[in-house]
Design a protein around this motif. Structure first.
Motif, mmCIF file in Angstrom:
data_model
loop_
_atom_site.group_PDB
_atom_site.id
_atom_site.type_symbol
_atom_site.label_atom_id
_atom_site.label_comp_id
_atom_site.label_asym_id
_atom_site.label_seq_id
_atom_site.Cartn_x
_atom_site.Cartn_y
_atom_site.Cartn_z
ATOM 1 N N CYS C 6 -52.733 27.762 -7.231
ATOM 2 C CA CYS C 6 -53.616 28.780 -6.679
ATOM 3 C C CYS C 6 -52.786 30.030 -6.423
ATOM 4 O O CYS C 6 -51.722 29.956 -5.805
ATOM 5 C CB CYS C 6 -54.226 28.361 -5.357
ATOM 6 N N ILE C 7 -53.281 31.145 -6.905
ATOM 7 C CA ILE C 7 -52.601 32.412 -6.647
ATOM 8 C C ILE C 7 -53.553 33.312 -5.870
ATOM 9 O O ILE C 7 -54.710 33.473 -6.260
ATOM 10 C CB ILE C 7 -52.173 33.085 -7.976
ATOM 11 N N VAL C 8 -53.098 33.825 -4.755
ATOM 12 C CA VAL C 8 -53.911 34.764 -3.984
ATOM 13 C C VAL C 8 -53.164 36.081 -3.951
ATOM 14 O O VAL C 8 -51.988 36.118 -3.580
ATOM 15 C CB VAL C 8 -54.106 34.301 -2.527
ATOM 16 N N PHE C 13 -58.612 35.486 -5.822
ATOM 17 C CA PHE C 13 -58.142 34.112 -5.733
ATOM 18 C C PHE C 13 -58.251 33.531 -7.134
ATOM 19 O O PHE C 13 -59.302 33.595 -7.763
ATOM 20 C CB PHE C 13 -59.063 33.370 -4.752
ATOM 21 N N ARG C 14 -57.147 33.020 -7.640
ATOM 22 C CA ARG C 14 -57.139 32.511 -9.009
ATOM 23 C C ARG C 14 -56.546 31.108 -9.024
ATOM 24 O O ARG C 14 -55.472 30.881 -8.476
ATOM 25 C CB ARG C 14 -56.284 33.454 -9.859
ATOM 26 N N VAL C 15 -57.263 30.193 -9.632
ATOM 27 C CA VAL C 15 -56.769 28.825 -9.734
ATOM 28 C C VAL C 15 -56.541 28.515 -11.204
ATOM 29 O O VAL C 15 -57.392 28.816 -12.043
ATOM 30 C CB VAL C 15 -57.806 27.816 -9.178
ATOM 31 N N THR C 16 -55.401 27.945 -11.551
ATOM 32 C CA THR C 16 -55.208 27.496 -12.929
ATOM 33 C C THR C 16 -54.726 26.049 -12.920
ATOM 34 O O THR C 16 -53.982 25.632 -12.044
ATOM 35 C CB THR C 16 -54.164 28.330 -13.713
ATOM 36 N N SER C 24 -55.850 21.297 -22.803
ATOM 37 C CA SER C 24 -56.810 22.244 -22.244
ATOM 38 C C SER C 24 -56.314 22.902 -20.961
ATOM 39 O O SER C 24 -55.502 22.339 -20.231
ATOM 40 C CB SER C 24 -58.160 21.562 -22.001
ATOM 41 N N PHE C 25 -56.790 24.112 -20.752
ATOM 42 C CA PHE C 25 -56.504 24.867 -19.539
ATOM 43 C C PHE C 25 -57.812 25.157 -18.817
ATOM 44 O O PHE C 25 -58.835 25.397 -19.458
ATOM 45 C CB PHE C 25 -55.890 26.229 -19.884
ATOM 46 N N VAL C 26 -57.756 25.190 -17.505
ATOM 47 C CA VAL C 26 -58.906 25.633 -16.723
ATOM 48 C C VAL C 26 -58.443 26.769 -15.837
ATOM 49 O O VAL C 26 -57.354 26.696 -15.259
ATOM 50 C CB VAL C 26 -59.433 24.542 -15.775
ATOM 51 N N THR C 27 -59.258 27.791 -15.712
ATOM 52 C CA THR C 27 -58.952 28.851 -14.749
ATOM 53 C C THR C 27 -60.202 29.172 -13.961
ATOM 54 O O THR C 27 -61.308 29.183 -14.494
ATOM 55 C CB THR C 27 -58.493 30.145 -15.452
ATOM 56 N N LEU C 28 -60.023 29.413 -12.679
ATOM 57 C CA LEU C 28 -61.119 29.875 -11.843
ATOM 58 C C LEU C 28 -60.672 31.184 -11.218
ATOM 59 O O LEU C 28 -59.633 31.240 -10.562
ATOM 60 C CB LEU C 28 -61.440 28.847 -10.750
ATOM 61 N N ASP C 29 -61.450 32.224 -11.466
ATOM 62 C CA ASP C 29 -61.114 33.565 -10.983
ATOM 63 C C ASP C 29 -62.179 34.000 -10.003
ATOM 64 O O ASP C 29 -63.352 34.074 -10.372
ATOM 65 C CB ASP C 29 -61.190 34.551 -12.173
ATOM 66 N N GLY C 208 -66.980 36.374 -10.460
ATOM 67 C CA GLY C 208 -66.290 35.103 -10.531
ATOM 68 C C GLY C 208 -66.439 34.533 -11.921
ATOM 69 O O GLY C 208 -67.427 34.789 -12.610
ATOM 70 N N CYS C 209 -65.430 33.797 -12.373
ATOM 71 C CA CYS C 209 -65.501 33.213 -13.711
ATOM 72 C C CYS C 209 -64.738 31.894 -13.725
ATOM 73 O O CYS C 209 -63.628 31.790 -13.212
ATOM 74 C CB CYS C 209 -64.887 34.171 -14.731
#
Lengths: 222, 222, 222
Positions: C6-8, C13-16, C24-29, C208-209
């Motif tokens: 998690c990067i803030v 806030f971004r989760v990878t 596979s990669f997942v990202t939550l922005d 958000g994505c």
């Protein structure tokens, strides 16, 4: 029921399947009027793997438009909703004449809410692995006996039944059959003495019928 | 809980069951006013197999009319809806005096929404196998500690609590108990220090109560 | 995906997370505007055990107010509803630079209802373990082939696609990804030839994505 046989002719679409153990038959009869469009230049009979066919049918949605087409050794199931979906199912070649369900005559038939019968089978399942269906003048009676308890259900049928008839059936087989209780609000049960029962779920529109024939368990059985 | 004891007398219908491991008691108290009709010429005490009794009760529908009758070694459970259903459950003969739940006095009791406690037990279940219930002047506090995380829940209880009390319980046992949270919107929790907790779900109409007694886990336990 | 990063920072806030098998990669922005309150005095990067984090998030209710706070080696997840709930999740120390998802360029992207793609993946799952995504001028086409049958789905995409692109993917991986179809009504799929696919679920509010990158299966694979 490893294979199902589908027959299409000018009378409509008819599916029959038989349990390998020869204990039950299923038939689905759909008259041409059930379909928005029905075209059959010459009668066809095809055989399908039951599992493969059911898997595809379960993917159908209420709002999908279904088309069934034959194409060189395959049944093409088309489903049209927001997207167009096509499933191709390989036909099976069988070289034997499939067994036909026997034609039976009954003196006693009643129509009952299908949920009521389904629930009552589940009730019986608490205690036993078989149950009795009995018709008398006034009641449709279901009974079962187990080691720890017993159950007994009476339903006022309101039909003209003149003789008492009774047969015993496997609860598991009946449970399978009554999964079809969604198909129709009412079910017609035709009963005799130690004779197969015929259980028909009729479409409200009267142009379709899903029917089952189930052999009795003889009381002296194990 | 292998057997349940049912006592019927002029005070109503009372069911008690004890977990064989003696860790918890369940009681169900239904006052005569809960019933549309209540008849008891002389007090009766019967013993039933818990599983058999529960199986039948689960077949009950909201709209069914339930009748319980005793008949020579059997409890007859009647359910009347569209059909009349009768279940016969064999009574069990036991020749020992069933253990009675101890009568406990508590200084601290609060009433909480039962769903809230149920959810909070599920929360705790993420990390640990036991949790602490604690009452202080203002809050009902639930805590648990695990290797990877911990949880901590505070609920403003609004009751008059004068001393801090705290006990530790098995999360699995509490989860079982709070399956009963459907029974009533609020639950009364009576707590002491390292003492069994009493958890009562009262019917809104106040003429029925489902109660549980659960022994504490002592912190030193392994 | 054993760990998530998690990067803030001032961008939000971004989760990878990356699948260990590097497939596979997942990202939550989440942009700062997604949050009612957003405070970040200095950028932070933390690593968490994926399972522990997901377990806690699943306990969240629609109406809960979520707070995320860092506190000496722990992430504190606060959920405020009828009760105040706090979960403490231990941070993980990792001493390697986490792999970053490659940045890919695509010529062909379409937006499709996410449920439609999810259902179509389930359709394909009947017959096969891999499927093809294909874009042509007019249609988004999904196909699969199996021993007993095949399926074929066409969706009129209405986008400006000038070249035909096609890649093959694991149905199991896609099923995992499309569990996220609840996140957003539409999904953007960016496709190339035998190239990883990028699948983005955008929040309706556009701040958000949730994105996935999935490597292709090469047709020659066994």
């Amino acid at each position: 029921m490893d294979e199902i046989i589908c027959i299409v002719d000018s009378d409509g679409f008819r599916v029959t399947a038989m349990d390998r153990s020869h204990i039950s038959f299923v038939t689905l009869d759909l008259k041409p009027t059930v379909f928005d469009e029905f075209e059959c230049s010459e009668p066809e009979r095809i055989t399908l793997d039951t599992d493969e066919f059911m898997k595809v049918l379960k993917r159908m949605k209420n709002t999908d438009i279904l088309t069934l087409t034959l194409d060189e050794g395959n049944l093409i199931v088309g489903l049209k909703g927001d997207a167009e979906r096509k499933f191709k199912i390989r036909l099976i070649d069988i070289d034997y004449e499939p067994p036909q369900p026997p034609v039976l005559e009954y003196n006693s038939s009643i129509e009952v809410p299908s949920n009521l019968v389904r629930d009552c089978i589940t009730d019986m399942d608490l205690f036993a692995d078989r149950l009795n269906f009995l018709f008398d003048e006034n009641y449709f009676i279901v009974t079962s006996d187990g080691e720890f308890g017993s159950a007994d259900i009476k339903y006022l049928h309101g039909e003209n039944i003149t003789e008492v008839v009774k047969s015993c059936f496997s609860i598991d087989k009946l449970k399978e059959i009554f999964k079809a209780s969604k198909f129709s609000k009412y079910v017609t049960i035709s009963l005799g003495n130690d004779k197969p029962v015929t259980i028909n779920f009729n479409l409200a529109s009267n142009d379709g019928c899903l029917g089952f024939l189930l052999a009795p368990r003889i009381e002296q059985d194990e």
